[in-house]
Design a protein around this motif. Structure first.
Motif, PDB file in Angstrom:
ATOM      1  N   ALA A 181      36.305 -22.441  85.039  1.00 63.80           N
ATOM      2  CA  ALA A 181      34.931 -22.519  84.555  1.00 63.80           C
ATOM      3  C   ALA A 181      34.755 -23.734  83.647  1.00 63.80           C
ATOM      4  O   ALA A 181      34.130 -24.723  84.012  1.00 63.80           O
ATOM      5  CB  ALA A 181      34.544 -21.234  83.833  1.00 63.80           C
ATOM      6  N   ARG A 182      35.283 -23.642  82.401  1.00 66.43           N
ATOM      7  CA  ARG A 182      35.176 -24.720  81.421  1.00 66.43           C
ATOM      8  C   ARG A 182      33.716 -25.157  81.258  1.00 66.43           C
ATOM      9  O   ARG A 182      33.364 -26.326  81.466  1.00 66.43           O
ATOM     10  CB  ARG A 182      36.050 -25.911  81.830  1.00 66.43           C
ATOM     11  N   THR A 221      35.071 -21.911  92.310  1.00 68.04           N
ATOM     12  CA  THR A 221      34.888 -20.457  92.272  1.00 68.04           C
ATOM     13  C   THR A 221      36.121 -19.787  92.871  1.00 68.04           C
ATOM     14  O   THR A 221      36.397 -19.955  94.061  1.00 68.04           O
ATOM     15  CB  THR A 221      33.644 -20.032  93.054  1.00 68.04           C
ATOM     16  N   PRO A 222      36.886 -19.035  92.084  1.00 66.28           N
ATOM     17  CA  PRO A 222      38.093 -18.408  92.603  1.00 66.28           C
ATOM     18  C   PRO A 222      37.844 -16.986  93.101  1.00 66.28           C
ATOM     19  O   PRO A 222      36.861 -16.337  92.735  1.00 66.28           O
ATOM     20  CB  PRO A 222      39.017 -18.383  91.389  1.00 66.28           C
ATOM     21  N   ILE A 259      30.482 -19.703  75.969  1.00 64.08           N
ATOM     22  CA  ILE A 259      31.545 -20.710  76.041  1.00 64.08           C
ATOM     23  C   ILE A 259      32.671 -20.100  76.873  1.00 64.08           C
ATOM     24  O   ILE A 259      33.372 -19.205  76.415  1.00 64.08           O
ATOM     25  CB  ILE A 259      32.053 -21.093  74.641  1.00 64.08           C
ATOM     26  N   ASP A 260      32.810 -20.578  78.100  1.00 60.58           N
ATOM     27  CA  ASP A 260      33.814 -20.047  79.026  1.00 60.58           C
ATOM     28  C   ASP A 260      34.945 -21.056  79.142  1.00 60.58           C
ATOM     29  O   ASP A 260      34.805 -22.106  79.771  1.00 60.58           O
ATOM     30  CB  ASP A 260      33.182 -19.794  80.398  1.00 60.58           C
ATOM     31  N   THR A 261      36.072 -20.751  78.519  1.00 59.50           N
ATOM     32  CA  THR A 261      37.187 -21.697  78.459  1.00 59.50           C
ATOM     33  C   THR A 261      38.147 -21.563  79.630  1.00 59.50           C
ATOM     34  O   THR A 261      39.114 -22.326  79.717  1.00 59.50           O
ATOM     35  CB  THR A 261      37.974 -21.510  77.152  1.00 59.50           C
ATOM     36  N   PRO A 294      39.712 -17.360  76.248  1.00 58.03           N
ATOM     37  CA  PRO A 294      38.612 -16.461  75.894  1.00 58.03           C
ATOM     38  C   PRO A 294      37.287 -16.881  76.515  1.00 58.03           C
ATOM     39  O   PRO A 294      37.096 -18.047  76.896  1.00 58.03           O
ATOM     40  CB  PRO A 294      38.543 -16.599  74.373  1.00 58.03           C
ATOM     41  N   VAL A 295      36.373 -15.918  76.598  1.00 57.84           N
ATOM     42  CA  VAL A 295      34.975 -16.177  76.921  1.00 57.84           C
ATOM     43  C   VAL A 295      34.168 -15.727  75.703  1.00 57.84           C
ATOM     44  O   VAL A 295      34.135 -14.541  75.383  1.00 57.84           O
ATOM     45  CB  VAL A 295      34.520 -15.427  78.183  1.00 57.84           C
ATOM     46  N   ILE A 296      33.544 -16.682  75.025  1.00 60.03           N
ATOM     47  CA  ILE A 296      32.837 -16.416  73.773  1.00 60.03           C
ATOM     48  C   ILE A 296      31.341 -16.434  74.043  1.00 60.03           C
ATOM     49  O   ILE A 296      30.823 -17.388  74.632  1.00 60.03           O
ATOM     50  CB  ILE A 296      33.184 -17.486  72.717  1.00 60.03           C
TER      51      ILE A 296
END
Length: 313
Positions: free
Chosen positions: A255-256, A114-115, A249-251, A214-216
């Protein structure tokens, strides 16, 4: 809200009894001003070079870059906060305590991957870094009793990239293609499989000078949703979402994840043709996003969110 010109803001959320932070510094008005310009030290490259056997020279391999570190020399100033030496001394200790608590970041240290966010405004451009505060060292100074103490503080970045402080977000609704009629034999229930009208090139522009993450988010009802960045890659899931359900989908490097309704991992339901999350970056320039899948209602949609990325501020 972005900081004012020349300011920096460290922010992160609370975690149980541990408070979050929204700490602003860098200018005279904040009471925590920079004694020297900030310094961004980029990490060394982890070179994958290997010597050529029985020959001169080397063979270049895959190189990886370490993260950046930002260093600040801060003057913590409470000279004007009181009329007496004791008052100035106490006010300065209070200010040091505020900065120390923010930089300690216990709410982050107890959480995995967690940043914090470090935002700034430089030259009228709002940028942010992701990472964690590290070193915090107040100098032993006789001036502390007069209301002033210099401090050295560092921030370890997640990577070597500065991101736009203002995020981008586009919505793509699914719209079945037009049909001239139905051809039998027909079976019930009738469904239509199609793709969205998309966001054609020119409607969406990814800025910056580096590809970005991106965050899809797929919003149901939809079966086997697909996000396509035309000409680049496709992200496909083998699942069905009901109305009100979603998959994110958090790339982003910190996160990943592929989460259904915010808590259940469905990363194993990605089709084999889907790139690895670390390879699903958005290229710079005009892009065409398309949503595909099966939806009997025509109400499914997806959002694609990102921040433009830069090699420097």
């Amino acid at each position: 809200m972005s900081p004012a010109e020349g300011e920096w803001k460290l922010s992160y959320g609370a975690n149980g009894v541990h408070p979050g932070a929204s700490f602003t510094f860098g200018t005279l008005r904040s009471g925590y001003y920079l004694l020297e310009p900030h310094e961004i030290a980029y990490g060394d490259t982890d070179a994958g070079d290997t010597p050529l056997p029985r020959a001169d020279g080397i063979r270049f391999g895959q190189d990886f870059k370490a993260a950046a570190t930002i260093t600040f020399e801060v003057g913590v100033d409470a000279v004007d906060d009181a009329f007496t030496q004791q008052g100035r001394h106490g006010a300065n200790l209070d200010r040091l305590s505020v900065m120390g608590q923010a930089w300690d970041a216990e709410a982050l240290r107890l959480r995995f991957a967690t940043p914090a966010t470090l935002s700034t405004m430089q030259g009228g451009r709002a940028r942010r870094f992701y990472g964690r505060p590290r070193k915090w060292a107040p100098a032993a100074s006789k001036l502390t009793r007069q209301g002033y103490t210099p401090v050295v503080a560092t921030f370890a970045c997640q990577d070597d990239t500065a991101y736009d402080d203002v995020g981008q977000n586009v919505r793509i609704d699914i719209q079945p293609p037009p049909h001239r009629g139905l051809v039998g034999p027909l079976t019930t229930p009738l469904t239509m499989t199609g793709e969205s009208s998309g966001k054609v090139a020119g409607d969406v522009t990814v800025g910056g000078n580096k590809p970005t993450w991106p965050v899809i988010t797929f919003h149901g009802p939809i079966t086997q949703p697909v996000c396509e960045v035309v000409g680049r890659w496709k992200a496909s899931l083998n699942l069905t979402l009901g109305a009100g359900e979603r998959v994110v989908i958090d790339t982003r490097p910190w996160a990943r994840t592929v989460l259904r309704n915010g808590n259940a991992s469905v990363a194993g339901l990605l089709y084999r043709g889907t790139p690895r999350l670390e390879d699903m970056r958005l290229p710079i320039g005009r892009q065409d996003f398309v949503l595909r899948g099966t939806d009997t209602t025509g109400t499914a949609y997806m959002t694609v969110a990102w921040r433009d990325a830069y090699a420097y501020l």
